[in-house]
Design an enzyme around this catalytic site. Structure first.
Site, PDB file in Angstrom:
ATOM      1  CE  LYS A 114      -3.949   2.043   2.439  1.00 32.55           C
ATOM      2  NZ  LYS A 114      -4.830   1.968   3.620  1.00 32.55           N
ATOM      3  CB  SER A 140      -8.070   3.821   2.349  1.00 32.60           C
ATOM      4  OG  SER A 140      -7.225   3.276   3.337  1.00 32.60           O
ATOM      5  CB  SER A 197      -8.311   1.297   5.463  1.00 34.23           C
ATOM      6  OG  SER A 197      -8.943   2.542   5.416  1.00 34.23           O
TER       7      SER A 197
END
Lengths: 488, 97
Positions: A80, A155, A179
């Protein structure tokens, strides 16, 4: 025969040990898939193909010389883009950090490198991890591989999408209010938000530091357990790191839930939860009962206030954490040498941050400002105490708690982005684990109208073993993990 | 009729505190959105928190110290690598006075 990029992490490591495949072949198969598919999915912000191939050849050399190999030897990992990777651009999907190249690795990156994993690239996310759909990325949204017109969740949307379409085998996510679990649910993968303090946050770009954790995402429970075993552990560079001995979480994977006491908080099935999701999660609960667990409805009354409490705490912490972005040491800087510092900073932050980030900073500043601190921030922290106590009570009676991960199925891109509050509501079932610091997992538990549904399991602090055992037993007795999106 | 929690003037003041410039259109939009969100936050007023201690973070850790020992830090060139404006060995800041 599955292709190399379709293998599990476990199978990849075995193949490399047995010399049935080279790390280079594994990495090449992943990049072949990325080059074919990622125009449609847009899971990645930055690819690290050269670095990945170099690392893969290093591993192959170790194999040929008979040197010992790490626990993730040759396994492709997507990272990420809010986790710092030395010499690989790390943007947080923000214009503010569009050209930021970290001079150091996050602790979790050091750990996976020591175990011979291969970083394939940096995945798309909501800007600064603020969102539940990956739509707030400065680099454009990620598409849900099950239906490209829908969001992948957020996210960590890029990470979840990448592994479900075999563009990587493992992926890092981070979870501040859901997330990891939200995109795991929306893309049909497994994702764990570990107990607060179990995984080092050193090198994770901060959004709300008292809530967030880095966590593993994978296509099955075993790989997630293996990945967690590698990244969990004490780090003196993170002052909130918990001092416990490293564990091999794969040891807890037993296909047995006999005697497990499972609580079902009615608040997780509240109004606003779609009927198709309730139905499928209940089917999963009955499956666990069939396998020997006992399930009982229960109530945690303060969960009603979790969402508001979460957003007040998260925004307040964000306003403080993101104060560092002034365009001086790094980040976006306007070209105005004539203007004074206050104007320059304010314009850097106006242009460098997207709308949602600015909204949260401004509201957080408000919640912490003189006259409103007690009303919002302090009040929220007190309710946080009550929520923790509710969980403590519940865990006296139950081993784990179960509910849906998300109240609604993956929604259309553009459907909610104009209405921030409507988007916040999607986090209603996930935020409480962050407020209380508990470990939580989302695992695939079915489909409705060909869209994936995730089941969330919560456990007491540091009882990731319980999450994994229940998840593993469920996974071994169902076939949801085998279903793949039809994207070619 | 929804209660207005935040006026235009207040939003301008908070944005100034946060060092974020807002365009005229965005100011209007944000005021609406902020009032919606604060309206939702109002639900926490109902909770009785008399005598409840706040949770700043969930661990029982207190005062984590390390040895006061110097260790190598980033070389200057490395530390300056991401700076948008620099001069010689320094970051170049905007005009202060």
């Amino acid at each position: 025969m599955p292709k190399l990029n379709e293998l599990t992490a476990k199978e990849t490591v075995e193949k490399i040990h047995k010399k049935e495949a080279t790390a280079e072949e594994c990495v090449l198969s992943v990049f072949e898939r990325i080059h074919r598919l990622d125009d449609k999915v847009h899971a990645f912000v930055t690819l690290a193909e050269e670095e990945a191939l170099r690392k893969a050849r290093e591993i192959d050399e170790k194999v040929s010389k008979g040197k010992p190999l790490g626990r993730l030897a040759g396994v492709p990992v997507a990272v990420k883009d809010n986790i710092c990777t030395k010499e690989i651009r790390t943007t947080c999907s923000s214009r503010m950090l569009e050209f930021f190249v970290p001079p150091y690795d996050a602790d979790v990156i050091e750990k996976i490198k020591m175990e011979d994993a291969v970083i394939v690239g940096k995945t798309n996310m909501d800007e600064f991890a603020m969102g539940s759909s990956t739509e707030t990325s400065y680099f454009g949204t990620t598409h849900n591989p099950w239906d490209l017109s829908r969001v992948p969740g957020g996210s960590s949307g890029g990470s979840a999408a990448a592994i479900v379409v075999d563009e990587s085998i493992l992926a890092f996510g981070s979870d501040t209010g859901g997330s990891i679990r939200c995109p795991a649910s929306y893309c049909s993968v497994v994702g764990i938000k570990p107990t607060y303090g179990l995984v080092s946050r050193y090198g994770l770009i901060a959004y709300a530091n008292s809530l967030e954790q880095i966590g593993p995402m994978a296509r099955n429970v075993y790989d997630c357990a293996l990945f967690l075993s590698v990244i969990a552990g004490y780090d003196p560079k993170d002052s909130t790191s918990v001092k416990i001995e490293p564990k091999d979480y794969t040891k807890f994977l037993r296909n047995d839930v006999t005697g497990f006491k499972i609580g079902l908080p009615t608040e997780f099935f509240g109004e606003g939860t779609s009927e198709s999701i309730k139905k499928q999660v209940w089917r999963a609960i009955h499956k666990l009962e069939e396998l020997g667990a006992s399930c009982e409805e229960t109530s945690l009354p303060t969960l009603e206030y979790a969402l508001a409490t979460y957003y007040i705490v998260a925004m307040s912490e964000a306003s403080s954490n993101l104060a560092r972005y002034d365009g001086l040491r790094y980040g976006y800087r306007i070209d105005r040498d004539d203007a004074d510092w206050s104007t320059v900073y304010s314009k850097n932050r106006q242009t460098g941050f997207g709308a949602e980030v600015r909204r949260r900073i401004i509201l957080g500043t408000y919640a912490l400002s003189a006259g409103y601190y007690d009303k919002y921030y302090l009040k929220a922290l007190k309710i946080r105490t009550l929520i923790r106590k509710d969980f403590e009570q519940a865990f006296k009676k139950f081993d784990v708690l179960i509910g849906p991960t998300m109240p609604i199925p993956p929604f259309k891109i553009g459907e909610k982005i104009q209405d921030p509050l409507a988007l916040y509501m999607c986090d209603v079932d996930t935020v409480s684990a962050n407020l209380a610091g508990l470990p939580a997992i989302s695992i695939p538990c079915g489909f409705a109208d060909d869209l994936p549904i995730g089941m969330q399991i919560l456990a007491p602090p540091l009882r990731e073993d319980l999450l994994l055992q229940v998840s593993y037993a469920f996974e071994q007795n169902t076939t949801y993990k085998d279903r793949k999106p039809s994207l070619k | 009729m929804k209660r207005r929690h935040l006026s235009k003037k207040e939003v301008e003041h908070i944005a100034w505190l946060a060092h974020i410039e807002l365009s005229k259109e965005e100011k209007e939009l944000f005021i609406e959105q902020f009032n919606d969100i604060l309206d939702y936050f109002k639900k926490i007023d109902k909770v009785d928190t008399e005598e409840v201690q706040p949770t700043y973070h969930v661990l029982d850790l207190m005062n984590v110290y390390r040895e006061d020992k110097a260790s190598p830090s980033l070389p200057i060139e490395e530390a300056l690598k991401n700076a948008p404006k620099k001069e010689k060995k320094f970051l170049k800041a905007p005009r202060i006075v």
